[in-house]
Design a protein around this motif. Structure first.
Motif, PDB file in Angstrom:
ATOM      1  N   SER A 144     -32.068  13.130 -17.527  1.00 27.49           N
ATOM      2  CA  SER A 144     -30.870  12.524 -18.109  1.00 27.49           C
ATOM      3  C   SER A 144     -30.646  11.122 -17.562  1.00 27.49           C
ATOM      4  O   SER A 144     -30.234  10.211 -18.302  1.00 27.49           O
ATOM      5  CB  SER A 144     -29.646  13.400 -17.814  1.00 27.49           C
ATOM      6  N   THR A 199     -33.120   8.807 -19.248  1.00 30.10           N
ATOM      7  CA  THR A 199     -32.699   8.587 -20.630  1.00 30.10           C
ATOM      8  C   THR A 199     -31.549   7.582 -20.700  1.00 30.10           C
ATOM      9  O   THR A 199     -31.548   6.660 -21.537  1.00 30.10           O
ATOM     10  CB  THR A 199     -32.269   9.919 -21.269  1.00 30.10           C
ATOM     11  N   ALA A 200     -30.558   7.746 -19.811  1.00 29.26           N
ATOM     12  CA  ALA A 200     -29.434   6.811 -19.783  1.00 29.26           C
ATOM     13  C   ALA A 200     -29.904   5.411 -19.391  1.00 29.26           C
ATOM     14  O   ALA A 200     -29.434   4.405 -19.943  1.00 29.26           O
ATOM     15  CB  ALA A 200     -28.373   7.310 -18.805  1.00 29.26           C
ATOM     16  N   ALA A 239     -32.916   4.077 -19.904  1.00 26.25           N
ATOM     17  CA  ALA A 239     -33.640   3.478 -21.038  1.00 26.25           C
ATOM     18  C   ALA A 239     -32.672   3.020 -22.122  1.00 26.25           C
ATOM     19  O   ALA A 239     -32.828   1.940 -22.706  1.00 26.25           O
ATOM     20  CB  ALA A 239     -34.636   4.496 -21.601  1.00 26.25           C
ATOM     21  N   THR A 240     -31.660   3.820 -22.396  1.00 23.11           N
ATOM     22  CA  THR A 240     -30.676   3.447 -23.425  1.00 23.11           C
ATOM     23  C   THR A 240     -29.912   2.205 -23.033  1.00 23.11           C
ATOM     24  O   THR A 240     -29.736   1.274 -23.835  1.00 23.11           O
ATOM     25  CB  THR A 240     -29.710   4.624 -23.662  1.00 23.11           C
ATOM     26  N   GLU A 241     -29.461   2.153 -21.788  1.00 22.94           N
ATOM     27  CA  GLU A 241     -28.687   0.998 -21.341  1.00 22.94           C
ATOM     28  C   GLU A 241     -29.539  -0.266 -21.330  1.00 22.94           C
ATOM     29  O   GLU A 241     -29.093  -1.336 -21.767  1.00 22.94           O
ATOM     30  CB  GLU A 241     -28.136   1.265 -19.939  1.00 22.94           C
ATOM     31  N   SER A 274     -32.154  -0.880 -23.151  1.00 23.92           N
ATOM     32  CA  SER A 274     -32.445  -1.253 -24.525  1.00 23.92           C
ATOM     33  C   SER A 274     -31.275  -1.985 -25.162  1.00 23.92           C
ATOM     34  O   SER A 274     -31.451  -2.971 -25.882  1.00 23.92           O
ATOM     35  CB  SER A 274     -32.803  -0.004 -25.341  1.00 23.92           C
ATOM     36  N   ILE A 275     -30.056  -1.537 -24.877  1.00 23.94           N
ATOM     37  CA  ILE A 275     -28.867  -2.158 -25.465  1.00 23.94           C
ATOM     38  C   ILE A 275     -28.671  -3.572 -24.932  1.00 23.94           C
ATOM     39  O   ILE A 275     -28.388  -4.499 -25.689  1.00 23.94           O
ATOM     40  CB  ILE A 275     -27.633  -1.285 -25.189  1.00 23.94           C
ATOM     41  N   HIS A 318     -39.133   3.300 -25.830  1.00 26.07           N
ATOM     42  CA  HIS A 318     -39.438   4.648 -26.300  1.00 26.07           C
ATOM     43  C   HIS A 318     -39.778   5.515 -25.092  1.00 26.07           C
ATOM     44  O   HIS A 318     -40.585   5.114 -24.250  1.00 26.07           O
ATOM     45  CB  HIS A 318     -40.609   4.615 -27.282  1.00 26.07           C
ATOM     46  N   HIS A 319     -39.174   6.668 -25.028  1.00 25.94           N
ATOM     47  CA  HIS A 319     -39.423   7.536 -23.876  1.00 25.94           C
ATOM     48  C   HIS A 319     -39.889   8.907 -24.340  1.00 25.94           C
ATOM     49  O   HIS A 319     -39.488   9.411 -25.406  1.00 25.94           O
ATOM     50  CB  HIS A 319     -38.166   7.664 -23.006  1.00 25.94           C
TER      51      HIS A 319
END
Length: 318
Positions: A194, A197-198, A200-202, A204-205, A212-213
């Motif tokens: 988790s 994932t967080a 990578a999302t942050e 990317s934004i 991509h994970h």
């Protein structure tokens, strides 16, 4: 054989061979020396010097290998040892050098553990203060601005207050992002997958990278320090990509197989080139050593750079 006697023996071999050649060879020396005799003597001298140089090269080769290793040794790449052959003085010197490397690696690992532990504790304290002190203060300011804008009769004043609200809200969001970077609370609460994932999302934004994970399910239980090392390596690698790689796409893969947990981060940027390793990469190597992991950096198959972190599961009792 000690180095002194080894060199003495090599020179003795050359001198004995030269003496035997003079005793049994049909060569004489006239007075004065004729040209042909001078040629023979000079040829013999050249042969002796060449033979002596070759034998000394063979005898001193272990010292040359030791000198090269001393010039290139890197404590962040442990396990670099020279082979030991025989029981002579050179062998004792190489054995002492290998023992010294082992002690230095152990001392560096211990000091790095203390330093990084203190760093993480300081990060946790700063993140907590940012969240509790600065965050709460900005939240209070934001609420006051909202109430002031609602009570304001002047349209210009109301517009200024709303602009101040947006600025304060952006500052509050930035403080929260800083606190998460310093100490990812999701790692403590929800685990490694988790948290990655967080992350990578942050990233990317806020960087515009297409990240991509792929995380293999059923990840074995890891201790807190190992999870933190994997997270920090991923964080530093993504930061390096965003700052230096000029990439558009990043791939993060986390898998486990054959007693290891493997993290791979690959981008399509301009690669590592011939630049020297900076503090970020050396920091990743230091963190990897804390959990007995190995980290490799190189070129990705389709261009760009690739970071591979291999963490042995034996340390975690798996």
């Amino acid at each position: 054989m000690p180095l002194f006697w080894r060199i003495f023996a090599l020179n003795a071999v050359v001198l004995v061979a030269a003496t035997a050649l003079l005793l049994w060879a049909p060569v004489t020396v006239s007075v004065p020396v004729v040209f042909t005799e001078a040629v023979v003597l000079l040829g013999g001298l050249v042969v002796m010097l060449v033979a002596n140089a070759v034998l000394l090269q063979v005898g001193l080769a272990p010292l040359e290998r030791l000198s090269r290793r001393m010039a290139t040794v890197d404590l962040l790449r442990p396990g670099q040892r020279l082979p030991i052959a025989g029981q002579g003085g050179v062998s004792h010197l190489i054995r002492a050098f290998n023992d010294m490397l082992a002690r230095l690696e152990a001392e560096r690992a211990a000091s790095s553990t203390r330093a990084l532990s203190a760093q993480e504790a300081e990060r946790r304290r700063i993140a907590q203060e940012l969240h509790d002190e600065v965050g709460q203060s900005l939240t209070a300011v934001l609420l006051e601005l909202i109430r002031g804008a609602e009570r304001a009769d002047d349209p210009d004043l109301r517009a200024d207050l709303r602009h101040a609200q947006e600025t304060t809200r952006e500052s509050l969001d930035e403080v929260r992002r800083m606190a998460r970077r310093l100490r990812p609370g999701v790692l403590d609460d929800l685990g490694l997958v988790s948290a990655l994932t967080a992350l990578a999302t942050e990233m990317s934004i806020h960087t515009g990278l297409a990240i991509h994970h792929s995380f293999q399910p059923g990840l074995p239980a890891l201790d807190e320090q190992t999870e933190l090392v994997i997270y920090r390596v991923a964080q530093e690698a993504l930061t390096n990509v965003a700052r230096h790689a000029d990439a558009t796409r990043v791939e993060i893969i986390l898998r486990h197989d054959e007693g290891v947990v493997a993290l791979r981060i690959r981008d399509d940027g301009r690669g590592l080139g011939v630049s020297q390793e900076g503090a970020g990469i050396r920091g990743m190597r230091e963190r990897a050593l804390l959990v007995g992991a190995t980290i490799d950096l190189g070129a990705a198959p389709a261009g760009g750079a690739e970071v591979n972190l291999l963490v042995p599961l034996q340390r975690n009792g798996a």
